[in-house]
Design an enzyme around this catalytic site. Structure first.
Site, short mmCIF file in Angstrom:
data_model
loop_
_atom_site.label_atom_id
_atom_site.label_comp_id
_atom_site.label_asym_id
_atom_site.label_seq_id
_atom_site.Cartn_x
_atom_site.Cartn_y
_atom_site.Cartn_z
N HIS A 163 0.82 -1.22 0.00
CA HIS A 163 0.00 0.00 0.00
C HIS A 163 0.85 1.26 0.00
O HIS A 163 2.04 1.23 0.29
CB HIS A 163 -0.93 0.02 1.22
CG HIS A 163 -2.14 -0.85 1.06
ND1 HIS A 163 -2.12 -2.20 1.29
CD2 HIS A 163 -3.41 -0.54 0.66
CE1 HIS A 163 -3.32 -2.70 1.04
NE2 HIS A 163 -4.13 -1.73 0.66
N LYS A 167 -0.88 4.84 4.57
CA LYS A 167 -1.82 3.91 5.22
C LYS A 167 -1.45 3.74 6.69
O LYS A 167 -0.29 3.52 7.03
CB LYS A 167 -1.80 2.55 4.50
CG LYS A 167 -2.83 1.60 5.05
CD LYS A 167 -3.07 0.43 4.12
CE LYS A 167 -4.03 -0.59 4.72
NZ LYS A 167 -5.34 -0.01 5.04
P1 NAD Z 1 -7.56 9.77 4.85
O1 NAD Z 1 -6.67 9.95 6.03
O2 NAD Z 1 -7.22 10.44 3.57
O3 NAD Z 1 -9.07 10.23 5.23
C1 NAD Z 1 -9.70 9.95 6.44
C2 NAD Z 1 -10.55 11.17 6.77
O4 NAD Z 1 -11.41 10.87 7.86
C3 NAD Z 1 -9.70 12.40 7.21
O5 NAD Z 1 -10.01 13.50 6.36
C4 NAD Z 1 -10.16 12.64 8.63
O6 NAD Z 1 -10.18 14.02 9.00
C5 NAD Z 1 -11.57 12.06 8.61
N1 NAD Z 1 -12.14 11.77 9.92
C6 NAD Z 1 -11.49 11.40 11.07
N2 NAD Z 1 -12.37 11.26 12.07
C7 NAD Z 1 -13.60 11.54 11.56
C8 NAD Z 1 -14.92 11.55 12.11
N3 NAD Z 1 -15.14 11.25 13.40
N4 NAD Z 1 -15.95 11.87 11.29
C9 NAD Z 1 -15.74 12.17 10.01
N5 NAD Z 1 -14.51 12.18 9.42
C10 NAD Z 1 -13.45 11.86 10.20
O7 NAD Z 1 -7.70 8.18 4.64
P2 NAD Z 1 -8.18 7.41 3.31
O8 NAD Z 1 -7.01 7.05 2.47
O9 NAD Z 1 -9.32 8.15 2.71
O10 NAD Z 1 -8.70 6.03 3.96
C11 NAD Z 1 -9.75 6.03 4.88
C12 NAD Z 1 -10.03 4.59 5.33
O11 NAD Z 1 -10.49 3.83 4.21
C13 NAD Z 1 -8.79 3.85 5.85
O12 NAD Z 1 -9.18 3.02 6.93
C14 NAD Z 1 -8.37 2.99 4.66
O13 NAD Z 1 -7.64 1.84 5.05
C15 NAD Z 1 -9.72 2.64 4.10
N6 NAD Z 1 -9.77 2.22 2.71
C16 NAD Z 1 -10.69 1.29 2.41
C17 NAD Z 1 -10.88 0.88 1.10
C18 NAD Z 1 -11.97 -0.11 0.80
O14 NAD Z 1 -12.16 -0.47 -0.36
N7 NAD Z 1 -12.73 -0.58 1.81
C19 NAD Z 1 -10.10 1.43 0.08
C20 NAD Z 1 -9.14 2.39 0.41
C21 NAD Z 1 -9.00 2.80 1.74
#
Ligand code: NAD
Length: 280
Positions: A163, A167
């Site tokens: 990744h 991450k």
């Molecule tokens: P990121 O850090 O870019 O975004 C996360 C966002 O969540 C941040 O902007 C943060 O401020 C916000 N946040 C934190 N607490 C919050 C709350 N209480 N309410 C609302 N927003 C809040 O991370 P990302 O790359 O977008 O990834 C997010 C998650 O998705 C990770 O856990 C990642 O592993 C996962 N992910 C899952 C998939 C999938 O297909 N399921 C794919 C990619 C990433």
């Protein structure tokens, strides 16, 4: 029209989901939540590229990002999508279960105990359902299904997940979900546990990765330039079989996310993984 709210709207995945919802004619983006970007216009977060799309008679990009879940209540959201961090997602999912809002969560880092809680929260006492998937890419879902198919026929299996450098959790939720499914498929086929790790001396700690309870070793790679990738390596005497999946852009997750948004109301309780939605 399904009214959608997004938790984590200011993040990489959440912003991509906002844009995807805005371009779907049967979905309406009515709320965006992210405490780190509260007060900002969604337009600015999305870079202005997709904000001209009208949603419910107004440009959804004009939405102000809210600080907390109450914005979803005020907007009358039918389905909330969560891409945040595990600690926040637990609270957001609890809020959804208590406020009759269906939830679609892609956040990773959940434990088996979390999934038990979610099953209870979205059980018969709640009118809301939830879909929780560690990977919304259709290719990854199919890779897991293929891994399940191969699992009983090989003596050994290890997983390498790769990744991007931002991450936060390791190993990935996808690798753990894949390992669980491999172990379940082996057990259902009457195959015993995997052979014990033959390593006698780990010269560099962690060199053999982490092992799940069922003995599948998982290795995590973090590098700039990567998005989300996984290899599953099966081996038996004289042969190996390697399957690999690459998500090269976050848009790869959007068909699965939108499938879950459209389907969650029809899937009672907690659904883990995309599989049952794909089979439906
Ligand atoms: P990121 O850090 O870019 O975004 C996360 C966002 O969540 C941040 O902007 C943060 O401020 C916000 N946040 C934190 N607490 C919050 C709350 N209480 N309410 C609302 N927003 C809040 O991370 P990302 O790359 O977008 O990834 C997010 C998650 O998705 C990770 O856990 C990642 O592993 C996962 N992910 C899952 C998939 C999938 O297909 N399921 C794919 C990619 C990433």
């Amino acid at each position: 029209m399904i009214r959608v709210g997004v938790f984590g709207a200011g993040g990489r995945m959440g912003a991509t989901v906002c844009a995807a919802v805005m371009t779907a004619s049967d979905l309406e983006l009515v709320a965006a939540v992210d405490p780190a970007r509260a007060g900002e216009r969604l337009t600015d977060v999305l870079g202005g590229s997709t904000v001209a799309v009208a949603s419910g008679g107004r440009a959804a990009g004009d939405l102000a990002i809210a600080a907390d879940a109450e914005a979803l209540g005020r907007a009358g959201v039918d389905v909330a999508v969560d891409f945040t961090v595990a600690a926040a997602a637990r609270e957001n999912l609890r809020w959804c279960s208590l406020h009759s809002v269906h939830a679609v969560a892609g956040t990773t880092g959940f434990t088996d105990g979390d999934l038990e809680h979610f099953a209870e929260w979205f059980g018969p006492s709640s009118t809301a359902n939830a879909v929780v998937a560690a990977n919304f890419s259709l290719g990854a879902a199919l890779m897991m299904r293929c891994a399940e198919l191969c699992a009983p026929y090989f003596d050994g299996v290890e997983i390498i997940e790769l990744h991007h450098e931002h991450k936060r959790d390791a190993p990935s939720g996808t690798s753990l979900a894949t390992a669980r499914r491999i172990e379940a498929a082996r057990s259902a086929a009457g195959r015993g546990p995997l052979a014990a790790d033959p390593t006698e001396q780990e010269v560099l700690e962690g060199a053999r990765g982490g092992a799940t309870i069922g003995g599948v070793h998982v290795h995590s790679v973090r590098l700039p330039g990567l998005v989300a990738h996984q290899e599953v390596l099966f081996g038996s005497a004289g042969e190996t079989l390697t399957m690999r999946h690459d998500s090269t852009d976050r848009v790869s997750f959007m068909p699965g996310v939108l499938l879950a948004v459209r389907g969650v109301a029809e899937h009672a309780g907690l659904t883990v993984g995309l599989d049952s939605l794909l089979r439906a």
